[in-house]
Enzyme design. Structure first.
Site, PDB file in Angstrom:
ATOM      1  N   HIS A 123      -0.892   7.406  -8.271  1.00  0.00           N
ATOM      2  CA  HIS A 123      -1.407   7.319  -9.474  1.00  0.00           C
ATOM      3  C   HIS A 123      -3.001   6.607  -8.816  1.00  0.00           C
ATOM      4  CE1 HIS A 123       0.158   4.079  -8.611  1.00  0.00           C
ATOM      5  NE2 HIS A 123      -1.134   2.528  -8.362  1.00  0.00           N
ATOM      6  N   HIS A 148      -9.281   4.866  -5.479  1.00  0.00           N
ATOM      7  CA  HIS A 148      -8.106   5.797  -4.625  1.00  0.00           C
ATOM      8  C   HIS A 148      -6.910   6.409  -4.734  1.00  0.00           C
ATOM      9  CE1 HIS A 148      -7.099   1.897  -3.853  1.00  0.00           C
ATOM     10  NE2 HIS A 148      -5.735   2.473  -2.920  1.00  0.00           N
TER      11      HIS A 148
END
Length: 180
Positions: A47, A129
């Protein structure tokens, strides 16, 4: 005798949660970049964290849910085309070389939600990220990889639960992005 009651807390964060195709592309890229020797983050845990609340009480959780329901942001495209390694936390990640304006807007709206609920906004600059592996001492040698296109159409409030097997995540509420 004095007794102290502690209100239960949930460890919460807002995140972008990949659809099945994006998740598969992330797993494939992770294997290509890291090989089989490095233990990778489980596919179900991939995620992008947008804003980390930490351990919060039920009233704060409810405030975050109400604030998130008021967020109006348009869907956007995200291209994951850059890999990196942070030596201090020993994290290897993939993210966008350029963060789209829609993502900046969503993160800012969530930071404002934090403030309205009495939480402090993150002091470190936001860097989108996906963590691919933890405890990576050195970045692996560069490998050519195809960019991963991710259509962002929603965001979620997620609970993190840590046990003897590590962290697992449970999406509590998901909101569609519409408007802007």
């Amino acid at each position: 005798m004095c007794s102290t009651t502690t209100e239960p807390r949930q460890r919460l964060f807002f995140a972008l949660w990949p659809d099945a195709a994006t998740r598969q592309a992330l797993v494939k890229a992770s294997r290509a970049l890291l090989g089989r020797r490095i233990k990778q983050v489980p596919a179900e845990n991939l995620h992008i964290t947008l804003a980390f609340a930490g351990p919060v009480t039920a009233p704060v959780r409810d405030c975050l849910v109400a604030a998130a329901e008021r967020i109006r942001a348009a869907p956007f495209e995200l291209t994951l085309d850059h890999v990196g390694h942070w030596p201090r936390p020993r994290i290897f990640w993939i993210g966008p070389a350029h963060t789209p304006p829609g993502l900046w807007s969503l993160v800012e709206a969530l930071n404002q939600a934090f403030e309205s609920c009495g939480l402090q906004r993150e002091t470190r600059p936001f860097q989108a990220h996906v963590t691919l592996a933890r405890k990576v001492r050195r970045a692996p040698p560069p490998v050519e990889m195809a960019p991963i296109s991710w259509s962002i159409g929603d965001f979620s409030l997620v609970e993190s639960v840590t046990d003897a097997h590590g962290a697992s995540y449970r999406r509590l509420v998901t909101w569609k992005l519409a408007g802007g």
